[in-house]
Design a protein around this motif. Structure first.
Motif, PDB file in Angstrom:
ATOM      1  N   MET A   1      49.900  29.825  35.281  1.00 34.27           N
ATOM      2  CA  MET A   1      50.457  30.956  34.550  1.00 34.27           C
ATOM      3  C   MET A   1      51.311  30.449  33.400  1.00 34.27           C
TER       4      MET A   1
ATOM      5  N   SER B   1      49.064  35.795  33.986  1.00 35.56           N
ATOM      6  CA  SER B   1      47.872  35.088  34.444  1.00 35.56           C
ATOM      7  C   SER B   1      46.713  35.448  33.533  1.00 35.56           C
TER       8      SER B   1
ATOM      9  N   ALA C   1      41.660  35.686  36.943  1.00 42.92           N
ATOM     10  CA  ALA C   1      42.849  35.999  37.742  1.00 42.92           C
ATOM     11  C   ALA C   1      43.324  37.427  37.491  1.00 42.92           C
TER      12      ALA C   1
ATOM     13  N   LEU D   1      51.418  37.825  45.865  1.00 42.24           N
ATOM     14  CA  LEU D   1      52.047  36.547  45.521  1.00 42.24           C
ATOM     15  C   LEU D   1      53.312  36.268  46.322  1.00 42.24           C
TER      16      LEU D   1
ATOM     17  N   PHE E   1      56.305  28.874  42.976  1.00 41.37           N
ATOM     18  CA  PHE E   1      55.845  28.528  41.629  1.00 41.37           C
ATOM     19  C   PHE E   1      56.617  27.328  41.101  1.00 41.37           C
TER      20      PHE E   1
ATOM     21  N   ALA F   1      50.985  27.461  41.349  1.00 38.75           N
ATOM     22  CA  ALA F   1      51.249  27.499  42.778  1.00 38.75           C
ATOM     23  C   ALA F   1      51.127  26.076  43.305  1.00 38.75           C
TER      24      ALA F   1
ATOM     25  N   ARG G   1      42.070  29.578  42.915  1.00 30.72           N
ATOM     26  CA  ARG G   1      41.943  30.569  44.004  1.00 30.72           C
ATOM     27  C   ARG G   1      40.924  30.146  45.051  1.00 30.72           C
TER      28      ARG G   1
ATOM     29  N   TYR H   1      43.798  32.325  49.382  1.00 33.10           N
ATOM     30  CA  TYR H   1      44.170  32.455  47.974  1.00 33.10           C
ATOM     31  C   TYR H   1      43.129  33.245  47.161  1.00 33.10           C
TER      32      TYR H   1
ATOM     33  N   ARG I   1      44.386  36.340  45.092  1.00 37.26           N
ATOM     34  CA  ARG I   1      45.689  36.283  44.436  1.00 37.26           C
ATOM     35  C   ARG I   1      45.492  36.038  42.938  1.00 37.26           C
TER      36      ARG I   1
ATOM     37  N   LEU J   1      46.150  34.164  40.536  1.00 37.39           N
ATOM     38  CA  LEU J   1      46.648  32.851  40.129  1.00 37.39           C
ATOM     39  C   LEU J   1      45.643  32.171  39.216  1.00 37.39           C
ATOM     40  N   ASP J   2      46.136  31.437  38.213  1.00 34.66           N
ATOM     41  CA  ASP J   2      45.227  30.679  37.353  1.00 34.66           C
ATOM     42  C   ASP J   2      45.624  29.202  37.219  1.00 34.66           C
TER      43      ASP J   2
ATOM     44  N   LEU K   1      47.000  25.733  39.853  1.00 31.92           N
ATOM     45  CA  LEU K   1      47.315  25.262  41.203  1.00 31.92           C
ATOM     46  C   LEU K   1      47.496  23.747  41.185  1.00 31.92           C
TER      47      LEU K   1
END
Lengths: 99, 99, 99, 99, 99
Positions: free
Chosen positions: D1, D58, D62, E19, E24, E44, E64, E69, E72, E74-75, E77
């Motif tokens: 993000m 995001s 996502a 989330l 984070f 994440a 993800r 996950y 969620r 999220l983009d 990790l």
């Protein structure tokens, strides 16, 4: 999404079969000051945007989320014609003022 | 999609099994003024594009939307040969004028 | 895909479980003139590429299209070892000439 | 993000049907020093972010992971309002200090 | 994947429901010379990375792919803590040497 201005059209007759009937427009990206950027997308258009109009363009797999678009090899789609862009306390763009 | 010009080919014999038989062409991206950019993609070609032709290239998961391409590790695909690019009131490119 | 040269390796023992046994190589991207760019990817390697070899690297969800790779959190994959890159009428790279 | 600051809103009445009722906010990206970057996203907002607040945005697929968002052509989503950003041993941002 | 260094944390209490419980961390990207780049990700963390450690970060839908996950938004990790980065015949980084 990015803000972009419709600049023109791209015509391709010899193309992947699933793209038959899809109209391609060339939209030039606009920065957060309202200026044209040296970036563009050739996007499918599902809202009937006209030349010079400001539009919202979605990129990536987002471009294939419409019914019937799931299996087309598209990575850019015009998803809306912009009425107004407001930043802080001023109006950066109003479609009404353009015409 | 981005506008690009076919510049050449990339040959790889030792490659992931699912890519056997896929032709890779090197296409160089073109900006909204019609100039070559210092950016390229090595793309699969499903339309039989020839050297110097202008094409439309789709990137990301769009490159795997053709029947039989779903499970191939591709992130760029030439999806059409361009006939014309029109900007504002002028023609930036016409395939007919090139030959 | 992008053209890249194998420069080295990245070792990580404390990693997400599904990545156990995956070899990570560091590949540096190459531009359309054959020069190294200040860009790289740490990619999984499914073709056994060696140091200095030129390879094709796929990015994004393309990296998870191999059998057994579907649920691994990878966003870059070396998909082929390059034999030749030809641009216009000249050969930019030939693996044979390197050794 | 990415970290971004809410700068304004984008209104579009003529848009893809599945986007009806989605509020678009313009968020400008912030670098790791806390400075505004010349980059922005027009994002859907699922957390009710207010002007000037710092948020997490995001991008890509996502943006379509919320229930009911799966088939909307969105590529950017505000997923959280930031309380604090801490770097090394200092606090780069605290929402509390802004008001 | 990209190489990055853990620089800090981002706290958000008002965030998208799925989330909740996700930590984070702010990781700053590192170039192929080992220098910090003016780019970062708020990612994440599934490996328990500590401040200053070098990590591998995956972006896009790769973020993800862990069990739980999938839905969620999220983009990015962190997928591994790096032990060593080796380039050509030298070691660019060794975790052991840092402590």
């Amino acid at each position: 999404m990015q803000i972009a201005q419709v600049r023109g059209t791209v015509v391709s007759t010899q193309k992947e079969q699933s793209l038959m009937g899809v109209k391609f427009i060339l939209v030039q990206l606009i920065d957060e000051e309202g200026q044209l950027l040296p970036k563009y997308e050739v996007a499918a258009d599902c809202v009937g945007a006209g030349v010079n109009e400001w539009v919202l363009v979605s990129r990536g797999s987002a471009a294939r989320q419409l019914p019937g678009y799931e299996k087309r090899p598209l990575d850019a789609l015009v998803v809306g014609i912009i009425d107004t862009v407001s930043l802080d306390n001023r109006q950066l763009y109003s479609k009404k003022d353009q015409y």
